[in-house]
Write a protein that holds these residues in place. Structure first.
Motif, PDB file in Angstrom:
ATOM      1  N   LEU A  93       0.813  -1.218   0.000  1.00 24.36           N
ATOM      2  CA  LEU A  93       0.000   0.000   0.000  1.00 24.36           C
ATOM      3  C   LEU A  93       0.843   1.263   0.000  1.00 24.36           C
ATOM      4  O   LEU A  93       0.365   2.332  -0.385  1.00 24.36           O
ATOM      5  N   TRP A  94       2.101   1.140   0.442  1.00 26.99           N
ATOM      6  CA  TRP A  94       2.961   2.331   0.575  1.00 26.99           C
ATOM      7  C   TRP A  94       4.330   2.016  -0.016  1.00 26.99           C
ATOM      8  O   TRP A  94       5.163   1.380   0.605  1.00 26.99           O
ATOM      9  N   SER A  95       4.549   2.481  -1.239  1.00 33.21           N
ATOM     10  CA  SER A  95       5.811   2.204  -1.933  1.00 33.21           C
ATOM     11  C   SER A  95       6.847   3.299  -1.743  1.00 33.21           C
ATOM     12  O   SER A  95       7.988   3.165  -2.195  1.00 33.21           O
ATOM     13  N   ASP A  96       6.463   4.370  -1.087  1.00 37.83           N
ATOM     14  CA  ASP A  96       7.383   5.487  -0.839  1.00 37.83           C
ATOM     15  C   ASP A  96       8.508   5.035   0.085  1.00 37.83           C
ATOM     16  O   ASP A  96       8.344   4.122   0.891  1.00 37.83           O
ATOM     17  N   SER A  97       9.652   5.707  -0.030  1.00 41.26           N
ATOM     18  CA  SER A  97      10.807   5.358   0.811  1.00 41.26           C
ATOM     19  C   SER A  97      10.644   5.849   2.245  1.00 41.26           C
ATOM     20  O   SER A  97      11.346   5.396   3.148  1.00 41.26           O
ATOM     21  N   THR A  98       9.710   6.771   2.468  1.00 37.04           N
ATOM     22  CA  THR A  98       9.468   7.270   3.826  1.00 37.04           C
ATOM     23  C   THR A  98       8.596   6.282   4.603  1.00 37.04           C
ATOM     24  O   THR A  98       7.879   5.467   4.008  1.00 37.04           O
ATOM     25  N   PRO A  99       8.641   6.328   5.928  1.00 38.03           N
ATOM     26  CA  PRO A  99       7.808   5.422   6.726  1.00 38.03           C
ATOM     27  C   PRO A  99       6.326   5.634   6.429  1.00 38.03           C
ATOM     28  O   PRO A  99       5.881   6.774   6.259  1.00 38.03           O
ATOM     29  N   PRO A 100       5.538   4.576   6.343  1.00 31.87           N
ATOM     30  CA  PRO A 100       4.106   4.720   6.047  1.00 31.87           C
ATOM     31  C   PRO A 100       3.375   5.432   7.176  1.00 31.87           C
ATOM     32  O   PRO A 100       3.671   5.221   8.355  1.00 31.87           O
ATOM     33  N   PRO A 101       2.409   6.279   6.853  1.00 33.62           N
ATOM     34  CA  PRO A 101       1.626   6.976   7.881  1.00 33.62           C
ATOM     35  C   PRO A 101       0.656   6.020   8.570  1.00 33.62           C
ATOM     36  O   PRO A 101       0.425   4.894   8.113  1.00 33.62           O
ATOM     37  N   LEU A 102       0.059   6.481   9.644  1.00 29.23           N
ATOM     38  CA  LEU A 102      -0.816   5.634  10.444  1.00 29.23           C
ATOM     39  C   LEU A 102      -2.007   5.111   9.654  1.00 29.23           C
ATOM     40  O   LEU A 102      -2.397   3.946   9.811  1.00 29.23           O
ATOM     41  N   TYR A 103      -2.577   5.940   8.776  1.00 26.98           N
ATOM     42  CA  TYR A 103      -3.776   5.490   8.062  1.00 26.98           C
ATOM     43  C   TYR A 103      -3.479   4.310   7.139  1.00 26.98           C
ATOM     44  O   TYR A 103      -4.339   3.443   6.916  1.00 26.98           O
ATOM     45  N   VAL A 104      -2.271   4.234   6.600  1.00 29.22           N
ATOM     46  CA  VAL A 104      -1.875   3.101   5.765  1.00 29.22           C
ATOM     47  C   VAL A 104      -1.780   1.833   6.617  1.00 29.22           C
ATOM     48  O   VAL A 104      -2.221   0.753   6.206  1.00 29.22           O
ATOM     49  N   LYS A 105      -1.245   1.977   7.817  1.00 28.17           N
ATOM     50  CA  LYS A 105      -1.146   0.837   8.725  1.00 28.17           C
ATOM     51  C   LYS A 105      -2.532   0.337   9.135  1.00 28.17           C
ATOM     52  O   LYS A 105      -2.771  -0.872   9.226  1.00 28.17           O
ATOM     53  N   ILE A 106      -3.431   1.283   9.373  1.00 29.14           N
ATOM     54  CA  ILE A 106      -4.798   0.911   9.746  1.00 29.14           C
ATOM     55  C   ILE A 106      -5.477   0.168   8.595  1.00 29.14           C
ATOM     56  O   ILE A 106      -6.151  -0.854   8.802  1.00 29.14           O
ATOM     57  N   CYS A 107      -5.302   0.658   7.377  1.00 30.71           N
ATOM     58  CA  CYS A 107      -5.879  -0.005   6.204  1.00 30.71           C
ATOM     59  C   CYS A 107      -5.304  -1.411   6.029  1.00 30.71           C
ATOM     60  O   CYS A 107      -6.044  -2.359   5.733  1.00 30.71           O
ATOM     61  N   ALA A 108      -3.996  -1.552   6.226  1.00 31.61           N
ATOM     62  CA  ALA A 108      -3.366  -2.864   6.096  1.00 31.61           C
ATOM     63  C   ALA A 108      -3.918  -3.836   7.136  1.00 31.61           C
ATOM     64  O   ALA A 108      -4.218  -5.001   6.831  1.00 31.61           O
ATOM     65  N   GLY A 109      -4.078  -3.357   8.367  1.00 24.66           N
ATOM     66  CA  GLY A 109      -4.637  -4.207   9.417  1.00 24.66           C
ATOM     67  C   GLY A 109      -6.074  -4.595   9.136  1.00 24.66           C
ATOM     68  O   GLY A 109      -6.478  -5.746   9.361  1.00 24.66           O
ATOM     69  N   THR A 171     -11.741  -7.033  11.734  1.00 24.26           N
ATOM     70  CA  THR A 171     -11.296  -5.839  11.021  1.00 24.26           C
ATOM     71  C   THR A 171     -10.941  -4.733  12.008  1.00 24.26           C
ATOM     72  O   THR A 171      -9.878  -4.101  11.905  1.00 24.26           O
ATOM     73  N   LEU A 172     -11.824  -4.520  12.987  1.00 18.35           N
ATOM     74  CA  LEU A 172     -11.554  -3.503  14.012  1.00 18.35           C
ATOM     75  C   LEU A 172     -10.354  -3.885  14.869  1.00 18.35           C
ATOM     76  O   LEU A 172      -9.524  -3.030  15.216  1.00 18.35           O
ATOM     77  N   LEU A 173     -10.265  -5.180  15.219  1.00 17.59           N
ATOM     78  CA  LEU A 173      -9.166  -5.640  16.071  1.00 17.59           C
ATOM     79  C   LEU A 173      -7.817  -5.412  15.415  1.00 17.59           C
ATOM     80  O   LEU A 173      -6.919  -4.779  15.987  1.00 17.59           O
ATOM     81  N   THR A 174      -7.670  -5.920  14.198  1.00 11.90           N
ATOM     82  CA  THR A 174      -6.370  -5.838  13.537  1.00 11.90           C
ATOM     83  C   THR A 174      -6.052  -4.418  13.110  1.00 11.90           C
ATOM     84  O   THR A 174      -4.887  -4.012  13.107  1.00 11.90           O
ATOM     85  N   ALA A 175      -7.094  -3.643  12.765  1.00 10.65           N
ATOM     86  CA  ALA A 175      -6.875  -2.244  12.377  1.00 10.65           C
ATOM     87  C   ALA A 175      -6.491  -1.373  13.569  1.00 10.65           C
ATOM     88  O   ALA A 175      -5.952  -0.272  13.391  1.00 10.65           O
ATOM     89  N   SER A 176      -6.761  -1.854  14.780  1.00 12.53           N
ATOM     90  CA  SER A 176      -6.401  -1.082  15.982  1.00 12.53           C
ATOM     91  C   SER A 176      -5.190  -1.678  16.698  1.00 12.53           C
ATOM     92  O   SER A 176      -4.321  -0.939  17.175  1.00 12.53           O
ATOM     93  N   GLN A 177      -5.118  -2.991  16.752  1.00 12.12           N
ATOM     94  CA  GLN A 177      -4.075  -3.655  17.538  1.00 12.12           C
ATOM     95  C   GLN A 177      -2.681  -3.532  16.929  1.00 12.12           C
ATOM     96  O   GLN A 177      -1.760  -2.968  17.539  1.00 12.12           O
ATOM     97  N   ILE A 178      -2.500  -4.068  15.733  1.00 17.16           N
ATOM     98  CA  ILE A 178      -1.161  -4.104  15.136  1.00 17.16           C
ATOM     99  C   ILE A 178      -0.685  -2.710  14.718  1.00 17.16           C
ATOM    100  O   ILE A 178       0.463  -2.349  14.983  1.00 17.16           O
ATOM    101  N   PRO A 179      -1.538  -1.877  14.088  1.00 17.27           N
ATOM    102  CA  PRO A 179      -1.065  -0.525  13.761  1.00 17.27           C
ATOM    103  C   PRO A 179      -0.702   0.311  14.991  1.00 17.27           C
ATOM    104  O   PRO A 179       0.258   1.091  14.948  1.00 17.27           O
ATOM    105  N   SER A 180      -1.461   0.171  16.093  1.00 13.36           N
ATOM    106  CA  SER A 180      -1.122   0.949  17.289  1.00 13.36           C
ATOM    107  C   SER A 180       0.218   0.491  17.861  1.00 13.36           C
ATOM    108  O   SER A 180       1.020   1.304  18.331  1.00 13.36           O
TER     109      SER A 180
END
Length: 283
Positions: A93-109, A171-180
Motif C-alpha cells: 500500500l505504501w511504496s514510498d521510501s518514507t515510513p508509512p503513515p498511520l492510516y496506511v497501517k490501519i488499512c493494512a490491518g 477488522t476492528l481488532l487488527t486495524a487497531s491492535q497491530i497498527p497501534s
C-alpha cells in the motif's frame, strides 16, 4: 513467496502460543457475554472474578480449557493471516521510501483482519459454542463431531454463521491492535529507544488496551449471534442495550481486556522474537 510463507507460519505459531495461555480468560469472557442473554432472567455473574469462581467451583478447572482445540486451529489460520500478511500488505500500500503513515497501517490491518477472519470463521464458531457449554461437559461432542453436526444440519454455509460480526470484529481488532503497536514502537524508536523486550512489551500492552476498547461491543454481538441470536450486528447490539441496559454493550469488557491484553503481549513478543531468530527484521 518463501518470506511470506515464513511470516504466515511464524505469526500462526505466535498466536497459537498466546491462545493456549489465555484460553481460560477467553472462556470466562464468553460466559460473561452470554450471561442473561435475551433479558430472559437475572444475570448470574456479578463480575469477572465471580464468574471465574463460579465456573471453577461448578465445573472444575478443566472447563477453563473448553474450546482450546478449535481456538488453536483458529489462531493458526486467522491470526497467521492477519498478522503474517500485515507487513507485506502495508508495504504494498505504501511504496514510498518514507515510513508509512498511520492510516496506511490501519488499512493494512483492516484488510488482513477481514480476510483471515472470513476464512477461519468455522473454527471461531466451534470455539464459541464449546466455550459456552455449562455443567460438567460430559457427553458433549468433540470439535470434529461438533463440526459434523453443523455441516449435516446447516450445510457448508452453517460454518459461516456469525461471519459478519466476526469479520467486523477482526477488522476492528487488527486495524487497531497491530497498527497501534507498530506506530507506538516506531515513534519510540525515532526518539532514541532501542529494539528489545522492554520496548516490545510496553507497546504491546498499549495495543491490547486500544484493541479491547474498540472491539468489545462487536465481540459481544458476535458471541450472541453464534449462540443463536437471529439479528445482525446492529440489531443484536441495539437489542442488548434495550433489554439489558446501555452499559451492557460492554458486558464482559474486563474479560475482553484481560484476554486481549495478555494475548496481544504474548503473540507480539513471540512474533518479534521468532522473526529475529529466523533472520527476519523486527516488525
Amino acid at each position: 513467496m518463501s518470506s511470506l510463507l515464513q511470516q504466515l507460519g511464524l505469526a500462526g505459531a505466535s498466536n497459537m502460543i498466546a491462545a493456549a495461555c489465555t484460553n481460560p480468560i477467553d472462556v470466562i469472557k464468553t460466559r460473561m457475554q452470554i450471561d442473561g442473554q435475551g433479558g430472559a432472567g437475572e444475570r448470574k455473574f456479578k463480575s469477572t472474578l465471580h464468574c471465574f469462581r463460579g465456573v471453577v467451583t461448578a465445573e472444575g478447572f478443566g472447563a477453563l480449557y473448553r474450546g482450546v482445540v478449535a481456538s488453536l486451529l483458529r489462531e493458526g489460520t486467522y491470526s497467521g493471516i492477519r498478522m503474517g500478511m500485515y507487513e507485506p500488505v502495508k508495504n504494498a500500500l505504501w511504496s514510498d521510501s518514507t515510513p508509512p503513515p498511520l492510516y496506511v497501517k490501519i488499512c493494512a490491518g483492516a484488510i488482513t483482519g477481514s480476510i483471515g477472519s472470513a476464512i477461519a470463521n468455522p473454527c471461531d464458531l466451534l470455539k464459541v459454542q464449546a466455550q459456552s457449554v455449562t455443567g460438567s461437559g460430559a457427553g458433549e461432542p468433540s470439535t470434529l463431531q461438533r463440526l459434523r453436526t453443523i455441516l449435516t444440519r446447516d450445510g457448508i454455509a452453517g460454518g459461516w454463521r456469525g461471519c459478519a460480526p466476526t469479520v467486523a470484529r477482526a477488522t476492528l481488532l487488527t486495524a487497531s491492535q497491530i497498527p497501534s503497536y507498530d506506530q507506538a514502537k516506531h515513534s519510540l524508536l525515532d526518539r532514541g529507544y532501542s529494539e528489545g523486550m522492554a520496548l516490545h512489551f510496553s507497546c504491546s500492552m498499549l495495543a491490547g488496551v486500544v484493541a479491547a476498547a474498540v472491539t468489545a461491543p462487536v465481540d459481544l454481538a458476535k458471541t450472541r449471534i453464534m449462540n443463536g441470536s437471529p439479528h445482525g450486528i446492529v440489531g443484536t447490539i441495539a437489542g442488548i442495550a434495550r433489554t439489558e441496559g446501555p452499559t451492557s454493550v460492554y458486558k464482559g469488557f474486563t474479560g475482553q481486556w484481560l484476554r486481549i491484553g495478555p494475548h496481544t503481549t504474548i503473540s507480539l513478543l513471540a512474533f518479534e522474537n521468532l522473526r529475529h531468530f529466523c533472520g527476519l527484521a523486527y516488525l
